[in-house]
Design a protein around this motif. Structure first.
Motif, PDB file in Angstrom:
ATOM      1  N   THR A  67      38.062   3.655   1.458  1.00 11.07           N
ATOM      2  CA  THR A  67      38.407   3.426   2.857  1.00 11.07           C
ATOM      3  C   THR A  67      37.205   3.452   3.784  1.00 11.07           C
ATOM      4  O   THR A  67      37.216   2.787   4.835  1.00 11.07           O
ATOM      5  N   LEU A  68      36.157   4.187   3.407  1.00 12.36           N
ATOM      6  CA  LEU A  68      35.007   4.331   4.313  1.00 12.36           C
ATOM      7  C   LEU A  68      34.436   3.005   4.815  1.00 12.36           C
ATOM      8  O   LEU A  68      34.100   2.885   6.002  1.00 12.36           O
ATOM      9  N   PRO A  69      34.340   1.976   3.945  1.00 17.69           N
ATOM     10  CA  PRO A  69      33.788   0.715   4.442  1.00 17.69           C
ATOM     11  C   PRO A  69      34.642   0.061   5.528  1.00 17.69           C
ATOM     12  O   PRO A  69      34.167  -0.820   6.248  1.00 17.69           O
ATOM     13  N   LEU A  70      35.899   0.511   5.653  1.00 13.66           N
ATOM     14  CA  LEU A  70      36.805  -0.132   6.611  1.00 13.66           C
ATOM     15  C   LEU A  70      36.758   0.494   7.994  1.00 13.66           C
ATOM     16  O   LEU A  70      37.146  -0.123   8.982  1.00 13.66           O
ATOM     17  N   ILE A  71      36.280   1.771   8.069  1.00 13.13           N
ATOM     18  CA  ILE A  71      36.471   2.519   9.319  1.00 13.13           C
ATOM     19  C   ILE A  71      35.172   2.728  10.089  1.00 13.13           C
ATOM     20  O   ILE A  71      34.072   2.557   9.563  1.00 13.13           O
ATOM     21  N   ASP A  72      35.333   3.087  11.384  1.00  9.12           N
ATOM     22  CA  ASP A  72      34.173   3.435  12.216  1.00  9.12           C
ATOM     23  C   ASP A  72      33.868   4.921  12.090  1.00  9.12           C
ATOM     24  O   ASP A  72      32.731   5.359  12.042  1.00  9.12           O
ATOM     25  N   ARG A  73      34.924   5.715  12.083  1.00 10.78           N
ATOM     26  CA  ARG A  73      34.774   7.167  11.941  1.00 10.78           C
ATOM     27  C   ARG A  73      36.094   7.748  11.441  1.00 10.78           C
ATOM     28  O   ARG A  73      37.078   6.997  11.311  1.00 10.78           O
ATOM     29  N   GLY A  74      36.116   9.051  11.168  1.00 15.75           N
ATOM     30  CA  GLY A  74      37.355   9.589  10.616  1.00 15.75           C
ATOM     31  C   GLY A  74      37.459  11.098  10.738  1.00 15.75           C
ATOM     32  O   GLY A  74      36.548  11.778  11.236  1.00 15.75           O
ATOM     33  N   TYR A  75      38.604  11.594  10.311  1.00 14.61           N
ATOM     34  CA  TYR A  75      38.905  13.026  10.334  1.00 14.61           C
ATOM     35  C   TYR A  75      39.372  13.436   8.939  1.00 14.61           C
ATOM     36  O   TYR A  75      39.978  12.649   8.225  1.00 14.61           O
ATOM     37  N   ILE A  76      39.118  14.711   8.599  1.00 18.98           N
ATOM     38  CA  ILE A  76      39.693  15.258   7.370  1.00 18.98           C
ATOM     39  C   ILE A  76      40.680  16.355   7.771  1.00 18.98           C
ATOM     40  O   ILE A  76      40.368  17.201   8.627  1.00 18.98           O
ATOM     41  N   ILE A  77      41.862  16.274   7.198  1.00 18.47           N
ATOM     42  CA  ILE A  77      42.905  17.246   7.544  1.00 18.47           C
ATOM     43  C   ILE A  77      43.199  18.109   6.313  1.00 18.47           C
ATOM     44  O   ILE A  77      43.276  17.606   5.190  1.00 18.47           O
ATOM     45  N   GLU A  78      43.280  19.418   6.545  1.00 16.06           N
ATOM     46  CA  GLU A  78      43.508  20.364   5.446  1.00 16.06           C
ATOM     47  C   GLU A  78      44.536  21.386   5.927  1.00 16.06           C
ATOM     48  O   GLU A  78      44.332  22.053   6.948  1.00 16.06           O
ATOM     49  N   SER A  79      45.661  21.448   5.232  1.00 18.59           N
ATOM     50  CA  SER A  79      46.742  22.379   5.591  1.00 18.59           C
ATOM     51  C   SER A  79      47.106  22.325   7.070  1.00 18.59           C
ATOM     52  O   SER A  79      47.304  23.348   7.727  1.00 18.59           O
ATOM     53  N   GLY A  80      47.158  21.126   7.603  1.00 17.58           N
ATOM     54  CA  GLY A  80      47.594  20.943   8.986  1.00 17.58           C
ATOM     55  C   GLY A  80      46.526  21.161  10.034  1.00 17.58           C
ATOM     56  O   GLY A  80      46.814  21.083  11.238  1.00 17.58           O
ATOM     57  N   HIS A  81      45.274  21.457   9.607  1.00 23.14           N
ATOM     58  CA  HIS A  81      44.166  21.647  10.557  1.00 23.14           C
ATOM     59  C   HIS A  81      43.153  20.529  10.381  1.00 23.14           C
ATOM     60  O   HIS A  81      42.872  20.120   9.247  1.00 23.14           O
ATOM     61  N   ILE A  82      42.583  20.034  11.475  1.00 21.55           N
ATOM     62  CA  ILE A  82      41.458  19.102  11.362  1.00 21.55           C
ATOM     63  C   ILE A  82      40.227  19.954  11.040  1.00 21.55           C
ATOM     64  O   ILE A  82      39.843  20.817  11.835  1.00 21.55           O
ATOM     65  N   VAL A  83      39.647  19.703   9.857  1.00 16.30           N
ATOM     66  CA  VAL A  83      38.538  20.550   9.421  1.00 16.30           C
ATOM     67  C   VAL A  83      37.187  19.840   9.510  1.00 16.30           C
ATOM     68  O   VAL A  83      36.129  20.491   9.515  1.00 16.30           O
ATOM     69  N   GLU A  84      37.217  18.515   9.565  1.00 17.95           N
ATOM     70  CA  GLU A  84      35.960  17.757   9.674  1.00 17.95           C
ATOM     71  C   GLU A  84      36.234  16.484  10.447  1.00 17.95           C
ATOM     72  O   GLU A  84      37.335  15.930  10.373  1.00 17.95           O
ATOM     73  N   ASN A  85      35.256  16.053  11.188  1.00 20.45           N
ATOM     74  CA  ASN A  85      35.357  14.706  11.751  1.00 20.45           C
ATOM     75  C   ASN A  85      33.955  14.162  11.964  1.00 20.45           C
ATOM     76  O   ASN A  85      33.002  14.917  12.123  1.00 20.45           O
ATOM     77  N   GLY A  86      33.840  12.864  11.944  1.00 17.77           N
ATOM     78  CA  GLY A  86      32.522  12.281  12.140  1.00 17.77           C
ATOM     79  C   GLY A  86      32.480  10.826  11.733  1.00 17.77           C
ATOM     80  O   GLY A  86      33.522  10.226  11.429  1.00 17.77           O
ATOM     81  N   ASP A  87      31.265  10.286  11.728  1.00 22.70           N
ATOM     82  CA  ASP A  87      31.135   8.871  11.368  1.00 22.70           C
ATOM     83  C   ASP A  87      31.158   8.715   9.840  1.00 22.70           C
ATOM     84  O   ASP A  87      31.233   9.701   9.103  1.00 22.70           O
ATOM     85  N   THR A  88      31.018   7.503   9.396  1.00 26.11           N
ATOM     86  CA  THR A  88      31.164   7.241   7.957  1.00 26.11           C
ATOM     87  C   THR A  88      30.055   7.920   7.144  1.00 26.11           C
ATOM     88  O   THR A  88      30.276   8.350   6.008  1.00 26.11           O
ATOM     89  N   GLU A  89      28.892   8.012   7.754  1.00 27.40           N
ATOM     90  CA  GLU A  89      27.771   8.650   7.047  1.00 27.40           C
ATOM     91  C   GLU A  89      28.089  10.124   6.769  1.00 27.40           C
ATOM     92  O   GLU A  89      27.924  10.622   5.671  1.00 27.40           O
ATOM     93  N   HIS A  90      28.607  10.796   7.807  1.00 28.16           N
ATOM     94  CA  HIS A  90      28.957  12.214   7.666  1.00 28.16           C
ATOM     95  C   HIS A  90      30.064  12.382   6.631  1.00 28.16           C
ATOM     96  O   HIS A  90      30.005  13.272   5.768  1.00 28.16           O
ATOM     97  N   LEU A  91      31.078  11.504   6.704  1.00 27.26           N
ATOM     98  CA  LEU A  91      32.237  11.653   5.814  1.00 27.26           C
ATOM     99  C   LEU A  91      31.926  11.266   4.374  1.00 27.26           C
ATOM    100  O   LEU A  91      32.682  11.610   3.459  1.00 27.26           O
ATOM    101  N   SER A  92      30.834  10.546   4.175  1.00 30.25           N
ATOM    102  CA  SER A  92      30.507  10.145   2.798  1.00 30.25           C
ATOM    103  C   SER A  92      29.807  11.266   2.022  1.00 30.25           C
ATOM    104  O   SER A  92      29.520  11.117   0.833  1.00 30.25           O
ATOM    105  N   ASP A  93      29.570  12.388   2.690  1.00 31.98           N
ATOM    106  CA  ASP A  93      28.950  13.547   2.041  1.00 31.98           C
ATOM    107  C   ASP A  93      29.815  14.004   0.840  1.00 31.98           C
ATOM    108  O   ASP A  93      30.993  14.319   1.009  1.00 31.98           O
ATOM    109  N   GLU A  94      29.206  14.041  -0.333  1.00 33.50           N
ATOM    110  CA  GLU A  94      29.934  14.396  -1.563  1.00 33.50           C
ATOM    111  C   GLU A  94      30.577  15.781  -1.482  1.00 33.50           C
ATOM    112  O   GLU A  94      31.658  16.009  -2.026  1.00 33.50           O
TER     113      GLU A  94
END
Lengths: 236, 298
Positions: free
Chosen positions: A200-227
């Protein structure tokens, strides 16, 4: 860039169980935003809350400058927000064409309606070939195309997609991703929920990660591509 | 009642008369069942007030005809006023009961009782009748047949065709299908399911009043008349298939014919009993009725 959607401090509940905890996200006009997380983390609940399919919630959902937290779902949709649910919710006893007709806004002329349905059949030629077939006779991939087509035919400014590749065969997933690739390059905002961040990363400008109902991370594709993020929040 | 041998030796004219009797009787059942089919089959609400609405429509027609002298104005007033009542009931009470079948049953049963008692209080328990705008007979296939019964057949066929077209050819028909099968999905397609429920209930109520007004010149009106129609109407929609208009029409016609020809052999009570027993056996083998089918979401 101005925001088309802002969700602020959203808490959502199913009965006594709280599913979302102070969730805040936003989508810019013509922006493409991803929501990632494992199964059961609250991704679908977030989309369902935005279109007010969840009664028990607190917080605010704004569409452009309007508070739509308590607006009935059909009015939200008529305001040009389209929602493609995870389980597609195709009317299996209606034909492909009838499924599409149902989603065309009522105030649109017959000519424009035909034009829009024609565009969907051009985009998804297999739907065109099966226009008179009942929705229930379509394959999973075709039903997903129909669900997306049904959302597009309403002429949305904001498209909410809930795991559009979920449960599809790999070859069909490739096809759906091609369609999504096409969609995100058009002048339309997209909020895309997915489990598969790599795809999905190639499709988006930025994103959020949700864990147990909390937003735990957000950022651009570079940040979200962190292994490490992938390993921590998205790998099963 | 006549003997079996005599029944089998009907003259062609007698046969046509019984056939037309069956069609007109079936058409009255269909008109009552059509409103129930819409409400019960599509909204899922068992409207036990439907029979009372039939009676109310009949009485309103009688009263208006008595005041204005016009049968047509009477029918229009009956249909309109009962439709308005349906609108008010749906908007104020019934829409809250759709997800609660038991409360829906109790609520509509209570409303039906109130309407019946008000009719009884105002008009008394003595039955009333109405003169038909078509008092004579019409020669049909060599048989002189009451013109009003032919009128009822024509109206029934017209209603069947119009509603069939409404459900299968219009946007509103699509919206009814969508809302009836899954209102939450209809909402994400921009359908105001609340409005569809209201419109469907109003339409169903209007059909009840139409049935009452049309049958007033054939059958004397009494406050409880609707109840007798209701049992047969329920049978029709269950055997026809929930929410299936063509099923309701087909089974109404079959029941009408069984009643017309059955009375040659048996007392009316036994004919009715036989119809219910046959329906029960049929439902055991085909629980969804003739045309009932599930809508599956995938």
């Amino acid at each position: 860039m101005s925001r088309i959607l802002s969700v602020e401090d959203l808490n959502a509940y199913y009965g006594e169980s709280q599913i979302l905890f102070d969730v805040s996200i936003s989508v810019e006009e013509n922006g493409v935003v991803g929501i990632f997380g494992r199964n059961g983390m609250g991704k679908t609940t977030l989309l369902e809350s935005i279109v007010n399919r969840i009664d028990h919630k607190t917080g605010t959902v704004r569409y452009r400058d309007r508070d739509i937290t308590a607006t009935p779902t059909h009015e939200i949709v008529r305001d040009k927000i389209a929602y493609v649910p995870e389980d597609r919710e195709i009317y299996t006893a209606l034909t492909v064409r009838e499924n599409l007709e149902l989603a065309v806004p009522k105030d649109i002329s017959d000519d424009v309606k035909e034009e829009r349905i024609g565009e969907i059949f051009d985009r998804f030629d297999r739907l065109g070939e099966r226009a008179a077939q009942r929705g229930g006779t379509l394959s999973g991939g075709e039903q997903q195309m129909l669900a997306i087509g049904r959302a597009l035919v309403s002429g949305p400014d904001l498209l909410l997609l809930d795991e559009p590749t979920e449960g599809l065969a790999p070859i069909i997933v490739e096809e759906v991703v091609k369609v999504l690739n096409d969609l995100v390059t058009q002048n339309r905002a997209v909020l895309l929920v997915e489990q598969n961040i790599t795809r999905t990363l190639p499709l988006i400008d930025r994103g959020y990660i949700i864990e147990s109902g909390h937003i735990v991370e957000n950022g651009d594709t570079e940040h979200l591509s962190d292994e490490t993020l992938n390993d921590k929040y998205l790998t099963v | 009642m006549i003997g079996v041998v005599e029944a089998l030796l009907l003259t062609p004219n007698e046969f046509v008369t019984y056939l037309l009797n069956g069609i007109s009787r079936g058409m009255i059942i269909f008109l009552v069942a059509s409103g129930l089919t819409l409400i019960f089959g599509l909204i899922g609400l068992i409207n036990f007030a439907h029979g009372a609405m039939v009676a109310l429509g009949g009485y309103l027609t009688i009263v208006t005809v008595g005041t204005t002298g016009s049968f047509w104005f009477g029918i229009a007033a009956g249909v309109l006023l009962v439709a308005v009542l349906g609108f008010v009931l749906e908007k104020t009470i019934l829409h809250r009961l759709y997800d609660e079948p038991l409360l829906g049953f109790l609520g509509t049963f209570g409303i039906g009782l109130v309407i019946e008692q008000l009719l009884s209080f105002h008009f008394g328990d003595q039955s009333r009748s109405l003169e038909s705008p078509f008092p004579g007979t019409i020669d049909l296939f060599g048989v002189a047949y009451p013109a009003h019964r032919i009128f009822v057949i024509v109206v029934g066929v017209t209603v069947a065709l119009l509603v069939g077209a409404l459900l299968s050819q219009t946007r509103f028909g699509l919206e009814i299908h969508a809302t009836a099968n899954k209102s939450a999905t209809a909402e994400i397609l921009g359908v105001d399911s609340g409005k569809v429920y209201t419109a469907t209930f109003v339409l169903g109520s209007a059909f009840a009043a139409l049935a009452g007004g049309l049958t007033a010149p054939i059958t004397s009106m009494s406050p409880g008349i609707g109840t007798s129609y209701m049992l047969m109407a329920f049978l029709v929609i269950i055997v026809g298939g929930m929410g299936s208009f063509k099923g309701s029409f087909l089974v109404s016609m079959i029941v009408g014919q069984i009643m017309a020809f059955g009375w040659l052999f048996l007392e009316p009570t036994y004919v009715q009993m036989s119809i219910f027993v046959a329906a029960m056996v049929f439902i055991l083998y085909k629980p969804r009725g003739f045309f009932g089918k599930p809508e599956v979401f995938e």
